[in-house]
Motif scaffolding. Structure first.
Motif, mmCIF file in Angstrom:
data_model
loop_
_atom_site.group_PDB
_atom_site.id
_atom_site.type_symbol
_atom_site.label_atom_id
_atom_site.label_comp_id
_atom_site.label_asym_id
_atom_site.label_seq_id
_atom_site.Cartn_x
_atom_site.Cartn_y
_atom_site.Cartn_z
ATOM 1 N N ALA A 291 -25.125 51.730 46.543
ATOM 2 C CA ALA A 291 -24.641 50.442 46.042
ATOM 3 C C ALA A 291 -25.140 50.178 44.627
ATOM 4 C CB ALA A 291 -25.085 49.317 46.984
ATOM 5 N N LEU A 292 -26.399 50.514 44.357
ATOM 6 C CA LEU A 292 -26.982 50.233 43.034
ATOM 7 C C LEU A 292 -26.464 51.181 41.951
ATOM 8 C CD1 LEU A 292 -30.717 49.529 44.017
ATOM 9 C CD2 LEU A 292 -28.974 47.862 43.376
ATOM 10 N N THR A 293 -26.211 52.436 42.333
ATOM 11 C CA THR A 293 -25.816 53.428 41.329
ATOM 12 C C THR A 293 -24.312 53.655 41.265
ATOM 13 O OG1 THR A 293 -26.104 55.251 42.916
ATOM 14 C CG2 THR A 293 -28.020 54.639 41.583
ATOM 15 N N ALA A 294 -23.535 52.930 42.049
ATOM 16 C CA ALA A 294 -22.079 53.121 42.065
ATOM 17 C C ALA A 294 -21.457 52.976 40.675
ATOM 18 C CB ALA A 294 -21.438 52.148 43.051
ATOM 19 N N PRO A 295 -21.796 51.941 39.883
ATOM 20 C CA PRO A 295 -21.210 51.847 38.535
ATOM 21 C C PRO A 295 -21.552 53.052 37.659
ATOM 22 C CG PRO A 295 -22.211 49.761 39.182
ATOM 23 C CD PRO A 295 -22.630 50.766 40.198
ATOM 24 N N LEU A 296 -22.812 53.513 37.744
ATOM 25 C CA LEU A 296 -23.219 54.669 36.950
ATOM 26 C C LEU A 296 -22.473 55.921 37.400
ATOM 27 C CD1 LEU A 296 -25.009 56.053 34.853
ATOM 28 C CD2 LEU A 296 -26.821 56.196 36.584
ATOM 29 N N MET A 297 -22.299 56.097 38.708
ATOM 30 C CA MET A 297 -21.570 57.271 39.203
ATOM 31 C C MET A 297 -20.111 57.230 38.776
ATOM 32 S SD MET A 297 -23.050 58.403 42.938
ATOM 33 C CE MET A 297 -23.151 56.830 43.787
ATOM 34 N N LEU A 298 -19.517 56.041 38.732
ATOM 35 C CA LEU A 298 -18.130 55.912 38.309
ATOM 36 C C LEU A 298 -17.978 56.300 36.842
ATOM 37 C CD1 LEU A 298 -15.236 55.067 38.905
ATOM 38 C CD2 LEU A 298 -15.874 52.705 38.323
ATOM 39 N N VAL A 299 -18.878 55.805 35.985
ATOM 40 C CA VAL A 299 -18.845 56.150 34.558
ATOM 41 C C VAL A 299 -19.065 57.649 34.379
ATOM 42 C CG1 VAL A 299 -20.025 55.841 32.352
ATOM 43 C CG2 VAL A 299 -19.579 53.861 33.809
ATOM 44 N N THR A 300 -20.004 58.208 35.133
ATOM 45 C CA THR A 300 -20.296 59.645 35.024
ATOM 46 C C THR A 300 -19.086 60.484 35.428
ATOM 47 O OG1 THR A 300 -22.625 59.221 35.545
ATOM 48 C CG2 THR A 300 -21.844 61.481 35.779
ATOM 49 N N ALA A 301 -18.424 60.086 36.488
ATOM 50 C CA ALA A 301 -17.239 60.817 36.940
ATOM 51 C C ALA A 301 -16.163 60.842 35.851
ATOM 52 C CB ALA A 301 -16.696 60.173 38.213
ATOM 53 N N VAL A 302 -15.965 59.706 35.208
ATOM 54 C CA VAL A 302 -14.971 59.628 34.129
ATOM 55 C C VAL A 302 -15.368 60.539 32.972
ATOM 56 C CG1 VAL A 302 -13.915 58.117 32.413
ATOM 57 C CG2 VAL A 302 -14.249 57.302 34.761
ATOM 58 N N MET A 303 -16.640 60.526 32.591
ATOM 59 C CA MET A 303 -17.114 61.333 31.463
ATOM 60 C C MET A 303 -17.005 62.831 31.777
ATOM 61 S SD MET A 303 -17.780 59.244 29.101
ATOM 62 C CE MET A 303 -18.559 60.394 27.975
ATOM 63 N N VAL A 304 -17.301 63.224 33.009
ATOM 64 C CA VAL A 304 -17.183 64.638 33.380
ATOM 65 C C VAL A 304 -15.735 65.087 33.285
ATOM 66 C CG1 VAL A 304 -17.385 66.277 35.305
ATOM 67 C CG2 VAL A 304 -19.228 64.651 34.864
ATOM 68 N N LYS A 305 -14.823 64.247 33.727
ATOM 69 C CA LYS A 305 -13.401 64.582 33.704
ATOM 70 C C LYS A 305 -12.861 64.677 32.284
ATOM 71 C CE LYS A 305 -9.719 65.526 36.098
ATOM 72 N NZ LYS A 305 -9.689 66.736 36.924
ATOM 73 N N LEU A 306 -13.344 63.795 31.405
ATOM 74 C CA LEU A 306 -12.836 63.757 30.037
ATOM 75 C C LEU A 306 -13.409 64.859 29.143
ATOM 76 C CD1 LEU A 306 -12.845 59.912 29.324
ATOM 77 C CD2 LEU A 306 -10.870 61.366 29.874
ATOM 78 N N THR A 307 -14.595 65.367 29.463
ATOM 79 C CA THR A 307 -15.262 66.302 28.556
ATOM 80 C C THR A 307 -15.092 67.778 28.922
ATOM 81 O OG1 THR A 307 -17.318 66.018 29.829
ATOM 82 C CG2 THR A 307 -17.020 64.632 27.868
ATOM 83 N N SER A 308 -14.542 68.066 30.105
ATOM 84 C CA SER A 308 -14.355 69.475 30.464
ATOM 85 C C SER A 308 -13.305 69.598 31.553
ATOM 86 C CB SER A 308 -15.682 70.096 30.947
ATOM 87 O OG SER A 308 -16.130 69.455 32.118
ATOM 88 N N LYS A 309 -12.700 70.778 31.631
ATOM 89 C CA LYS A 309 -11.697 71.045 32.646
ATOM 90 C C LYS A 309 -12.368 71.441 33.955
ATOM 91 C CE LYS A 309 -8.149 72.630 29.393
ATOM 92 N NZ LYS A 309 -7.263 73.763 29.018
ATOM 93 N N GLY A 310 -11.772 70.985 35.051
ATOM 94 C CA GLY A 310 -12.316 71.341 36.351
ATOM 95 C C GLY A 310 -12.611 70.112 37.189
ATOM 96 N N PRO A 311 -13.113 70.315 38.389
ATOM 97 C CA PRO A 311 -13.394 69.188 39.296
ATOM 98 C C PRO A 311 -14.571 68.337 38.810
ATOM 99 C CG PRO A 311 -14.254 71.230 40.219
ATOM 100 C CD PRO A 311 -13.466 71.615 38.990
ATOM 101 N N ILE A 312 -14.633 67.121 39.292
ATOM 102 C CA ILE A 312 -15.732 66.217 38.926
ATOM 103 C C ILE A 312 -17.004 66.605 39.675
ATOM 104 C CG2 ILE A 312 -16.548 63.831 39.072
ATOM 105 C CD1 ILE A 312 -13.624 62.961 38.727
ATOM 106 N N LEU A 313 -16.854 66.877 40.962
ATOM 107 C CA LEU A 313 -17.995 67.242 41.783
ATOM 108 C C LEU A 313 -18.059 68.749 41.991
ATOM 109 C CD1 LEU A 313 -17.873 64.485 44.565
ATOM 110 C CD2 LEU A 313 -19.365 64.555 42.561
ATOM 111 N N TYR A 314 -19.259 69.225 42.185
ATOM 112 C CA TYR A 314 -19.489 70.641 42.414
ATOM 113 C C TYR A 314 -20.271 70.783 43.716
ATOM 114 C CZ TYR A 314 -21.362 75.363 41.689
ATOM 115 O OH TYR A 314 -21.707 76.683 41.827
ATOM 116 N N ALA A 315 -19.748 71.523 44.681
ATOM 117 C CA ALA A 315 -20.419 71.750 45.955
ATOM 118 C C ALA A 315 -21.022 73.146 45.950
ATOM 119 C CB ALA A 315 -19.436 71.606 47.115
#
Length: 464
Positions: A291-315
């Motif tokens: 709940a506390l880090t949800a905004p930060l995770m949302l911003v991070t997901a957007v930045m990962v998508k915009l700066t490189s090709k490929g999936p946002i998450l890595y398993a």
């Protein structure tokens, strides 16, 4: 006998603490509502006061137990004892205030503050009095049980040392019997060698002995059999220390199964209610963290998508409890072709990283999706960091006891990590810290690690 005496002294400590806490609460109530402090909002009902007292008498001993205040620790100084009581009392009071605030109408905060003050004084004074009294009793030699140790080897030396370190239990080693005739007349950790093993009956006739402890190596089982036949005709208590302690790796000890004594060489450190409590702790705190880090995770997901090709998450496959593998979730910080040539650990100035990958790794932001791993039960909030199976086989061959870190769930953070052991640091040192955590685990320790992580423990010069 040792365990019974230990439980006896522990029960005295618990009973004394409960009495002093009750007195402290009564004094706090009297000072606040019957003393000189003006009462503006009225005196709380007696039932409410009784509930608050009952909560205090449950929370404080539990917190003291978690803080290891009920174990025998002769190395702890008087000041160390007082400081441990102070820390545990503060923690218990915070829990009491939180439960009072969230579960029922707020009780008088001034009364609780007075209670803390009185409790610190009364519990500390009684504990010091008990320590001094026990020391004086031991010094004068009252009510001591005498022990004869059979065996002068490493096992016998360990027995003598253990008895000397726990003199508060009222035991004294009168002497040792040796297998080697040349050692007769010498001393083993301060205890005199009175004769050879074959002289046991002569020594028992000549010396007042309450208990015999046989501490012979496994190779001397025939000697042990002969000794047991001789001692069976005596009224002396007989104990046998099995020559297996060097094989005990983690949470070993003597167990009982349907009346059958079993020596456990390696056990589960978190079982029963400990496992339930840790799981509940993980669920509650991971939900709060998401709940506390949800905004930060949302911003991070957007930045990962915009700066490189490929999936946002890595398993990535990691190994957890009992050697089971699971997919650990992370924000992707490397190119999608980063491991085309095979698995490789990240390094400083790693060319495989994405434009934002260095920043995410430096501040451990890429680890945030692992809170969902915790919710799923793959991981815990606190525990040894999980490694990749491809590296683990090599570590097992190189590092003794490496496999023991898989006796508990892996964690997002851990004792090794908050002490700077991240990235390409010493694996041996990291294992030492991981095993220390497992052997000394408590919910308070988990909370301490999480607090230190939140206060900057996730930052490290080795995080890359």
């Amino acid at each position: 006998m040792f365990s019974r005496l230990q439980r006896f002294y522990t029960s005295i400590k618990v009973a004394t603490d409960v009495c002093m806490l009750t007195v402290a609460f009564v004094l706090a109530y009297a000072t606040r509502f019957v003393g000189l402090i003006p009462v503006k909002d009225g005196i709380p009902p007696l039932e409410e006061t009784a509930v608050s007292l009952a909560m205090a008498l449950a929370i404080f001993p539990f917190t003291f137990h978690q803080s290891r205040l009920y174990i025998t620790n002769r190395a702890r100084t008087h000041f160390g004892e007082l400081f441990a009581v102070f820390k545990a009392s503060i923690t218990a009071t915070l829990i009491l205030v939180a439960l009072t605030y969230f579960t029922r109408e707020r009780y008088s905060r001034l009364t609780l503050a007075l209670f803390l003050g009185y409790a610190l004084v009364l519990v500390s004074v009684t504990r010091l009095v008990l320590r001094v009294a026990l020391s004086e009793v031991r010094r004068r030699g009252y009510n001591l049980k005498t022990i004869l140790v059979i065996g002068e080897g490493s096992l016998g030396r360990r027995v003598v040392e253990t008895v000397r370190e726990h003199r508060e239990l009222g035991f004294r080693v009168v002497g040792v019997l040796a297998q080697d005739p040349a050692k007769v007349g010498r001393r083993v950790r301060g205890a005199p060698v009175l004769g050879e093993v074959k002289d046991v009956e002569r020594i028992l006739d000549a010396w007042p002995v309450d208990q015999v402890i046989i501490a012979l190596p496994l190779a001397e089982q025939l000697v042990v059999k002969e000794l047991m036949e001789q001692l069976a005709l005596r009224t002396v208590d007989v104990k046998v220390v099995p020559d297996l302690y060097q094989y005990i790796t983690l949470y070993g000890g003597l167990e009982e199964f349907g009346g059958l004594p079993i020596i456990s060489l390696q056990g589960d450190p978190m079982d029963g209610w400990s496992r339930v409590a840790k799981r509940a702790f993980d669920i509650v705190f991971s939900l709060v963290a998401i709940a506390l880090t949800a905004p930060l995770m949302l911003v991070t997901a957007v930045m990962v998508k915009l700066t490189s090709k490929g999936p946002i998450l890595y398993a990535q496959e990691r190994m957890g409890i009992d050697g089971r593998t699971f997919p650990i979730l992370k924000f992707r910080t490397m190119r999608t072709d980063a491991e085309v040539a095979g698995a490789k650990m990240a390094s400083l100035e790693d060319p495989r990283r994405t434009p934002i990958g260095t920043f995410l790794r430096k501040y451990s932001i890429d680890e945030l999706p692992q809170f969902f791993n915790v919710l799923r039960g793959d991981m815990s909030l606190v525990g040894p960091r999980p490694e990749r199976p491809v590296f683990i086989e090599e570590f097992k061959r190189q590092i003794p006891r490496y496999h023991l870190r898989h006796k508990v769930k892996s964690g997002i953070t851990g004792w090794a990590q908050i002490n700077g052991l991240r990235g390409q640091t010493s694996i041996q040192k990291r294992i030492e810290y991981d095993l220390y955590y497992i052997e000394n685990w408590s919910l308070l320790m988990d909370l301490k690690i999480l607090v230190r992580t939140a206060l900057g423990g996730f930052l490290s010069k080795n995080a890359y």
